[in-house]
Design an enzyme around this catalytic site. Sequence first.
Site, PDB file in Angstrom:
ATOM      1  N   SER A 122     -33.476 -36.006  28.795  1.00  0.00           N
ATOM      2  CA  SER A 122     -34.044 -34.659  28.715  1.00  0.00           C
ATOM      3  C   SER A 122     -34.792 -34.504  27.409  1.00  0.00           C
ATOM      4  O   SER A 122     -34.435 -35.164  26.534  1.00  0.00           O
ATOM      5  CB  SER A 122     -33.167 -33.382  28.902  1.00  0.00           C
ATOM      6  OG  SER A 122     -33.554 -32.140  28.501  1.00  0.00           O
ATOM      7  N   TYR A 166     -25.274 -28.947  26.702  1.00  0.00           N
ATOM      8  CA  TYR A 166     -26.220 -29.726  27.236  1.00  0.00           C
ATOM      9  C   TYR A 166     -27.164 -30.403  26.478  1.00  0.00           C
ATOM     10  O   TYR A 166     -27.161 -31.795  26.704  1.00  0.00           O
ATOM     11  CB  TYR A 166     -27.184 -28.843  28.052  1.00  0.00           C
ATOM     12  CG  TYR A 166     -28.309 -29.432  28.978  1.00  0.00           C
ATOM     13  CD1 TYR A 166     -27.799 -30.176  30.055  1.00  0.00           C
ATOM     14  CD2 TYR A 166     -29.631 -29.518  28.495  1.00  0.00           C
ATOM     15  CE1 TYR A 166     -28.861 -30.795  30.911  1.00  0.00           C
ATOM     16  CE2 TYR A 166     -30.378 -29.969  29.229  1.00  0.00           C
ATOM     17  CZ  TYR A 166     -30.260 -30.838  30.286  1.00  0.00           C
ATOM     18  OH  TYR A 166     -31.033 -31.274  31.262  1.00  0.00           O
TER      19      TYR A 166
END
Length: 285
Positions: free
Chosen positions: A148, A161
Amino acid sequence: MTQSENRGIEAVALVTGASSGFGMLTVVKLAERGFRVIATMREPSRKEELERRAERSGILDRLHVMRMDVTDAAAIEETVQAVLTAYGRIDVLVNNAGYAAGGFVEEVPMEEWRRQLETNFFGLVAVTKAVLPQMRERRTGIIINIGSVSGLAAFPGFGPYAASKFAIEGFSESLRHEMSPFGVKIVLLEPGEYRTPIWNKGLSQISTSDGSPYQAHLDAVLGYARKAADTAPNPQEVADLIGRIVRMRSPRLRYVLGRGSRLLIGGRNLLPWSWFERIVARALK
């Protein structure tokens, strides 16, 4: 193009987190590319949408849905061995399973930190380790890790995250070096915001407390995340890129994609940190 395709042998792909989002779209794309695709998911009862899409594309017979929880080491070994017994090979692994946990660091319980890392990072490592030996022995294969932009530039409110995605960065770099002599390719995708369920799920798993001193800041972060999710591009872009990567002879390590992602990472890398910090703070007001 994989070596098995060159020899006319059916190539096999294994995709984790295949019940929705990037995983589901990738399964369909790889099946359309001619792969036999093992679509793994923690809850096979959620396979209906995948099977509907596969039937519309005429590739339902190329799918094999299997249950696999990436946090269960025994289940991973059992599933990978079952695939190897049935098909004799795994040519492509797409490590996609994951979710987004959030909250300000002080308020995220340690068990949530551990659960986030167990799923997004340690699960990815475990699946990779299970698949690697047969790729190394055959001296061919490709492993695509779904990272990501949050693994390159972290934002407030999503520390767990971001930490899990930063870990995938280092793991992928190291593994790329290790596997290069054995002909196994390692690729890292770094998508920005896309219209996938991960953010809606993540927004429902925010850790906070009554009277939180961070509440105003958290509300601003969540407002920004909701707005970005509502206007995010089609996740099919990611699946289409994976469909192209598996046919490349020499894919590069990193692929940053998504609206504004290159600009974000360029600013993060080129601007003085104090400037970048002010830009982020201003955006989240």
